[in-house]
Design an enzyme around this catalytic site. Structure first.
Site, mmCIF file in Angstrom:
data_model
loop_
_atom_site.group_PDB
_atom_site.id
_atom_site.type_symbol
_atom_site.label_atom_id
_atom_site.label_comp_id
_atom_site.label_asym_id
_atom_site.label_seq_id
_atom_site.Cartn_x
_atom_site.Cartn_y
_atom_site.Cartn_z
ATOM 1 N N LEU A 196 1.060 -20.241 8.409
ATOM 2 C CA LEU A 196 0.856 -18.962 7.720
ATOM 3 C C LEU A 196 2.187 -18.331 7.292
ATOM 4 O O LEU A 196 3.141 -18.297 8.068
ATOM 5 C CB LEU A 196 0.132 -17.994 8.675
ATOM 6 C CG LEU A 196 -0.024 -16.558 8.189
ATOM 7 C CD1 LEU A 196 -1.048 -16.465 7.072
ATOM 8 C CD2 LEU A 196 -0.436 -15.637 9.336
ATOM 9 N N ASP A 252 -4.327 1.372 7.325
ATOM 10 C CA ASP A 252 -4.338 2.837 7.271
ATOM 11 C C ASP A 252 -5.191 3.422 8.401
ATOM 12 O O ASP A 252 -6.162 2.800 8.840
ATOM 13 C CB ASP A 252 -4.893 3.270 5.906
ATOM 14 C CG ASP A 252 -4.542 4.719 5.582
ATOM 15 O OD1 ASP A 252 -3.754 5.329 6.329
ATOM 16 O OD2 ASP A 252 -5.061 5.239 4.576
ATOM 17 N N HIS A 265 0.287 4.307 15.976
ATOM 18 C CA HIS A 265 1.051 3.192 15.391
ATOM 19 C C HIS A 265 1.194 2.058 16.413
ATOM 20 O O HIS A 265 1.080 0.886 16.064
ATOM 21 C CB HIS A 265 2.436 3.665 14.946
ATOM 22 C CG HIS A 265 2.400 4.667 13.825
ATOM 23 N ND1 HIS A 265 1.587 4.502 12.720
ATOM 24 C CD2 HIS A 265 3.047 5.841 13.629
ATOM 25 C CE1 HIS A 265 1.754 5.535 11.887
ATOM 26 N NE2 HIS A 265 2.623 6.363 12.433
HETATM 27 C C1 FPP Z 1 -0.778 4.056 8.153
HETATM 28 O O1 FPP Z 1 -1.449 4.949 9.021
HETATM 29 C C2 FPP Z 1 0.075 3.151 8.892
HETATM 30 C C3 FPP Z 1 1.442 3.092 8.789
HETATM 31 C C4 FPP Z 1 2.213 3.975 7.891
HETATM 32 C C5 FPP Z 1 2.235 2.166 9.595
HETATM 33 C C6 FPP Z 1 1.683 0.803 9.863
HETATM 34 C C7 FPP Z 1 2.500 0.213 10.932
HETATM 35 C C8 FPP Z 1 2.039 -0.442 12.008
HETATM 36 C C9 FPP Z 1 0.620 -0.794 12.207
HETATM 37 C C10 FPP Z 1 3.044 -0.793 13.051
HETATM 38 C C11 FPP Z 1 3.259 -2.213 13.328
HETATM 39 C C12 FPP Z 1 3.533 -3.025 12.142
HETATM 40 C C13 FPP Z 1 4.009 -4.299 12.200
HETATM 41 C C14 FPP Z 1 4.111 -5.087 10.937
HETATM 42 C C15 FPP Z 1 4.411 -4.944 13.460
HETATM 43 P P1 FPP Z 1 -1.207 6.508 8.845
HETATM 44 O O2 FPP Z 1 -0.101 6.905 9.743
HETATM 45 O O3 FPP Z 1 -0.983 6.824 7.400
HETATM 46 O O4 FPP Z 1 -2.585 7.067 9.341
HETATM 47 P P2 FPP Z 1 -3.307 8.412 8.859
HETATM 48 O O5 FPP Z 1 -3.598 8.243 7.383
HETATM 49 O O6 FPP Z 1 -4.542 8.448 9.688
HETATM 50 O O7 FPP Z 1 -2.371 9.549 9.130
#
Ligand code: FPP
Length: 249
Positions: free
Chosen positions: A132, A21, A38
């Site tokens: 893994l 997050d 992201h």
């Molecule tokens: C949450 O941060 C994150 C996500 C919804 C996406 C997670 C995805 C990645 C890290 C991309 C790559 C993944 C893989 C498996 C290769 P948020 O957008 O909710 O952040 P915020 O709460 O600060 O708005």
């Protein structure tokens, strides 16, 4: 001193789950668009996967996209889907070199066909890996998973495949998308939020919860090692008393 020197290598959790997050807030702090956060988050994924593999953790589950995330603006959803496809494409050879086996949990059918194809290809390519197990939760939510299990149990009951007396924890677990994996001993959530957010509700029943204020794009090898170290300082009692645990009863 690195946390690697402090960690007891004989007491590594076999399954670690992560709620990644804070990508959006990280991007905002850096004056960039959410998608940039992201993209940076994908680098943290690489580093955490490598570290988990190095520690010989057997299962790593990453919450990449929740059922609720479909409600985000279309441009962000599209960018996340493209990033997933690109990450899988770019990283597949490296995953295979590291003997990593890829799995996906979630409502795969709801994903765009291109994402489904890439995922199937990568899962197939890595099916014989013995290191893994990297499990990506995609279009996943725990309530979706539990309802799906209940429906399938009802169908099997109707078809005389199971008896009501046989419905116990063990059988129920077999109907979850995680039927192949043990429950996580440790859940990590970054960014300071202290919630489970519809993630592995059944499986996390006895997990240690580790919350850190570090935003996901800043969460690197040393942060992951610290989480493992902190986990090792906890006493897991499973409802027993501290004395019982110490005496091995
Ligand atoms: C949450 O941060 C994150 C996500 C919804 C996406 C997670 C995805 C990645 C890290 C991309 C790559 C993944 C893989 C498996 C290769 P948020 O957008 O909710 O952040 P915020 O709460 O600060 O708005």
């Amino acid at each position: 001193m690195s946390y690697l020197e402090k960690i007891d290598l004989s007491y590594i959790p076999q399954h670690v789950a992560v709620i990644m997050d804070g990508n959006g807030r990280w991007a905002k702090q850096h004056g960039r668009k959410r998608v940039f956060g992201h993209r940076q988050g994908a680098y943290s994924v690489q580093e955490v996967v490598e570290t988990a593999s190095m520690l010989k953790i057997k299962y790593l589950t990453l919450y990449a996209f929740s059922t609720e995330n479909w409600k985000r603006p279309k441009a962000e959803v599209d960018a996340l889907m493209s990033l997933l496809v690109k990450s899988i494409n770019d990283q597949l050879n490296k995953l295979l070199e590291q003997n990593i086996k890829l799995s996906v949990i979630g409502d795969i059918n709801s994903l765009p066909p291109k994402v489904q194809n890439e995922i199937s290809r990568a899962i197939k390519a890595s099916e014989n890996s013995t290191g893994l197990n990297l499990i990506i939760a995609l279009s996943y939510s725990s309530r979706w998973e539990i309802l799906r299990a209940v429906k399938n149990i009802a169908i099997d009951y109707k078809n005389d495949k199971i008896d009501v007396q046989n419905i116990d924890e063990n059988l129920f677990t077999q109907y979850l998308t995680t039927f192949n994996f043990p429950d996580p001993e440790l859940l990590i959530r970054t960014s300071g939020e202290e919630r489970i957010s519809n993630f592995l509700l059944w499986q996390l029943s006895y997990s240690e919860l580790y919350f850190t204020k570090v935003l996901w794009p800043d969460f690197k090898k040393e942060n992951f090692l610290q989480a493992i170290y902190e986990y090792q300082q906890r006493e897991r009692r499973f409802g027993k008393t501290s004395d019982q645990i110490k005496l091995g009863k």
